[in-house]
Design a protein around this motif. Structure first.
Motif, PDB file in Angstrom:
ATOM      1  N   UNK A  79     -72.453  53.653 -33.691  1.00  0.00           N
ATOM      2  CA  UNK A  79     -71.052  54.080 -33.788  1.00  0.00           C
ATOM      3  C   UNK A  79     -70.103  53.051 -33.206  1.00  0.00           C
ATOM      4  N   UNK A  80     -70.608  52.109 -32.421  1.00  0.00           N
ATOM      5  CA  UNK A  80     -69.751  51.120 -31.788  1.00  0.00           C
ATOM      6  C   UNK A  80     -70.550  49.978 -31.200  1.00  0.00           C
ATOM      7  N   UNK A  81     -69.824  48.949 -30.770  1.00  0.00           N
ATOM      8  CA  UNK A  81     -70.415  47.716 -30.241  1.00  0.00           C
ATOM      9  C   UNK A  81     -69.724  47.330 -28.940  1.00  0.00           C
ATOM     10  N   UNK A 103     -69.397  40.911 -37.315  1.00  0.00           N
ATOM     11  CA  UNK A 103     -68.690  41.092 -38.597  1.00  0.00           C
ATOM     12  C   UNK A 103     -68.966  42.459 -39.211  1.00  0.00           C
ATOM     13  N   UNK A 104     -70.175  42.963 -39.041  1.00  0.00           N
ATOM     14  CA  UNK A 104     -70.500  44.300 -39.554  1.00  0.00           C
ATOM     15  C   UNK A 104     -69.587  45.358 -38.937  1.00  0.00           C
ATOM     16  N   UNK A 105     -69.446  45.324 -37.616  1.00  0.00           N
ATOM     17  CA  UNK A 105     -68.641  46.353 -36.943  1.00  0.00           C
ATOM     18  C   UNK A 105     -67.172  46.252 -37.330  1.00  0.00           C
ATOM     19  N   UNK A 106     -66.660  45.039 -37.439  1.00  0.00           N
ATOM     20  CA  UNK A 106     -65.264  44.885 -37.858  1.00  0.00           C
ATOM     21  C   UNK A 106     -65.096  45.239 -39.335  1.00  0.00           C
ATOM     22  N   UNK A 107     -66.042  44.840 -40.165  1.00  0.00           N
ATOM     23  CA  UNK A 107     -65.969  45.167 -41.588  1.00  0.00           C
ATOM     24  C   UNK A 107     -66.051  46.648 -41.854  1.00  0.00           C
ATOM     25  N   UNK A 108     -66.708  47.389 -40.956  1.00  0.00           N
ATOM     26  CA  UNK A 108     -66.833  48.840 -41.077  1.00  0.00           C
ATOM     27  C   UNK A 108     -65.772  49.582 -40.271  1.00  0.00           C
ATOM     28  N   UNK A 109     -64.862  48.845 -39.634  1.00  0.00           N
ATOM     29  CA  UNK A 109     -63.799  49.427 -38.783  1.00  0.00           C
ATOM     30  C   UNK A 109     -64.348  50.334 -37.695  1.00  0.00           C
ATOM     31  N   UNK A 110     -65.490  49.960 -37.142  1.00  0.00           N
ATOM     32  CA  UNK A 110     -66.082  50.711 -36.036  1.00  0.00           C
ATOM     33  C   UNK A 110     -65.564  50.171 -34.710  1.00  0.00           C
ATOM     34  N   UNK A 111     -65.527  51.009 -33.672  1.00  0.00           N
ATOM     35  CA  UNK A 111     -65.023  50.565 -32.375  1.00  0.00           C
ATOM     36  C   UNK A 111     -65.830  49.409 -31.784  1.00  0.00           C
ATOM     37  N   UNK A 181     -62.492  53.425 -20.774  1.00  0.00           N
ATOM     38  CA  UNK A 181     -61.691  54.609 -21.130  1.00  0.00           C
ATOM     39  C   UNK A 181     -61.177  54.486 -22.558  1.00  0.00           C
ATOM     40  N   UNK A 182     -60.652  53.309 -22.903  1.00  0.00           N
ATOM     41  CA  UNK A 182     -60.113  53.115 -24.254  1.00  0.00           C
ATOM     42  C   UNK A 182     -61.229  53.055 -25.296  1.00  0.00           C
ATOM     43  N   UNK A 183     -62.368  52.470 -24.962  1.00  0.00           N
ATOM     44  CA  UNK A 183     -63.488  52.422 -25.899  1.00  0.00           C
ATOM     45  C   UNK A 183     -63.990  53.831 -26.202  1.00  0.00           C
ATOM     46  N   UNK A 184     -64.103  54.641 -25.168  1.00  0.00           N
ATOM     47  CA  UNK A 184     -64.561  56.020 -25.333  1.00  0.00           C
ATOM     48  C   UNK A 184     -63.595  56.787 -26.239  1.00  0.00           C
ATOM     49  N   UNK A 185     -62.299  56.546 -26.084  1.00  0.00           N
ATOM     50  CA  UNK A 185     -61.319  57.169 -26.980  1.00  0.00           C
ATOM     51  C   UNK A 185     -61.530  56.719 -28.421  1.00  0.00           C
ATOM     52  N   UNK A 186     -61.755  55.413 -28.624  1.00  0.00           N
ATOM     53  CA  UNK A 186     -61.985  54.914 -29.975  1.00  0.00           C
ATOM     54  C   UNK A 186     -63.246  55.517 -30.606  1.00  0.00           C
ATOM     55  N   UNK A 187     -64.239  55.799 -29.778  1.00  0.00           N
ATOM     56  CA  UNK A 187     -65.462  56.444 -30.272  1.00  0.00           C
ATOM     57  C   UNK A 187     -65.236  57.909 -30.638  1.00  0.00           C
ATOM     58  N   UNK A 188     -64.120  58.463 -30.196  1.00  0.00           N
ATOM     59  CA  UNK A 188     -63.823  59.868 -30.471  1.00  0.00           C
ATOM     60  C   UNK A 188     -64.447  60.827 -29.474  1.00  0.00           C
ATOM     61  N   UNK A 189     -64.904  60.302 -28.340  1.00  0.00           N
ATOM     62  CA  UNK A 189     -65.502  61.142 -27.310  1.00  0.00           C
ATOM     63  C   UNK A 189     -64.389  61.741 -26.469  1.00  0.00           C
ATOM     64  N   UNK A 190     -64.445  63.027 -26.259  1.00  0.00           N
ATOM     65  CA  UNK A 190     -63.440  63.739 -25.460  1.00  0.00           C
ATOM     66  C   UNK A 190     -64.020  64.030 -24.081  1.00  0.00           C
ATOM     67  N   UNK A 191     -63.288  63.636 -23.059  1.00  0.00           N
ATOM     68  CA  UNK A 191     -63.653  63.929 -21.684  1.00  0.00           C
ATOM     69  C   UNK A 191     -62.539  64.797 -21.129  1.00  0.00           C
TER      70      UNK A 191
END
Length: 194
Positions: A79-81, A103-111, A181-191
C-alpha cells in the motif's frame, strides 16, 4: 495492509527503526528489503549526528536483520513505500531495480514517505520532474532541483514534513514524528485519541 521499506548498509538507524516500529504499532506489516540480500541477512545502520564540524559525523548503529528478500517482493502487495536516508541512497540510486520500485509507487499514485538522503533515490528515479515539491537533507537540494523538483527548505534540525500529492518528505530524523503522521494519513489509517 503491507508497506515496503527500502534499506541498505549504512541506512540511518533512526530513519529505519522509528518508521518500522510506528507502522507496526498500528498493525501495518512492514517488509524491510535490500537489493542482493535475503530475509535474515543483516544490514549495518549508521547514526549521523552534529558535533560542531562542517558536516555530520557517522557512527555505527544497530545491525538490522532484514525481514524479506528483495528479489521476491511483489510490488502489487504493498500500500505504500518508505525510503529512509543515511548513506545507502548514494549507492542504491544507481540500481535500476531500486529505481523501478520507486517508479511503480509513483506510477500507481501510492503513498511514498522519503526522508533525508532518501530523496536522492527519488531524484534518480525521475519522479520529481515537473516541479514536484519535497524536502530533504539540505545538501540534497541540488539533487532535487537537478531532477526537476522544487526543494522545500526546512533546515536539517526541523521537525516539519512536507506533503505533495502522494509524497511526504522531511529533512532528517528530527521530523520523524510529523513525517510518519502524514504518511499514515496518506495510507488512509485513522488514529483516534480519546
Amino acid at each position: 495492509m503491507k508497506v515496503l521499506l527500502l534499506s541498505g548498509d549504512y541506512v540511518e538507524d533512526y530513519e529505519l527503526f522509528a518508521p518500522l516500529k510506528a507502522l507496526e504499532m498500528l498493525g501495518i506489516e512492514v517488509h524491510v528489503v535490500c537489493p542482493d540480500k535475503s530475509a535474515g541477512d543483516v544490514v549495518q545502520t549508521a547514526v549521523h549526528t552534529f558535533e560542531g564540524h562542517q558536516t555530520y559525523t557517522e557512527r555505527a548503529g544497530h545491525p538490522f536483520v532484514l525481514t524479506h528478500t528483495f528479489a521476491s517482493i511483489e510490488l502489487g502487495d504493498y500500500a505504500g513505500l518508505v525510503v529512509p536516508g543515511g548513506r545507502f541512497p548514494e549507492y542504491q540510486r544507481v540500481d535500476k531495480r531500486v529505481l523501478d520500485v520507486v517508479r511503480h509507487f509513483f506510477g500507481s499514485s501510492l503513498p511514498v514517505a522519503a526522508i533525508c538522503h532518501g530523496l536522492q533515490i527519488l531524484a534518480a528515479a525521475g519522479v520529481l520532474q515537473g516541479g514536484r515539491s519535497c524536502s530533504a537533507y539540505p545538501t540534497c537540494s541540488v539533487d532535487v532541483e537537478s531532477a526537476g523538483g522544487r526543494y522545500v527548505h526546512f533546515g536539517a534540525a526541523s521537525d516539519n514534513a512536507h506533503v505533495d500529492g502522494n509524497l511526504v518528505s522531511a529533512p532528517a530524523y528530527n521530523a520523524i514524528g510529523s513525517w510518519m503522521r502524514e504518511f499514515i494519513r496518506l495510507l488512509g489509517v485513522k488514529v483516534q485519541l480519546p
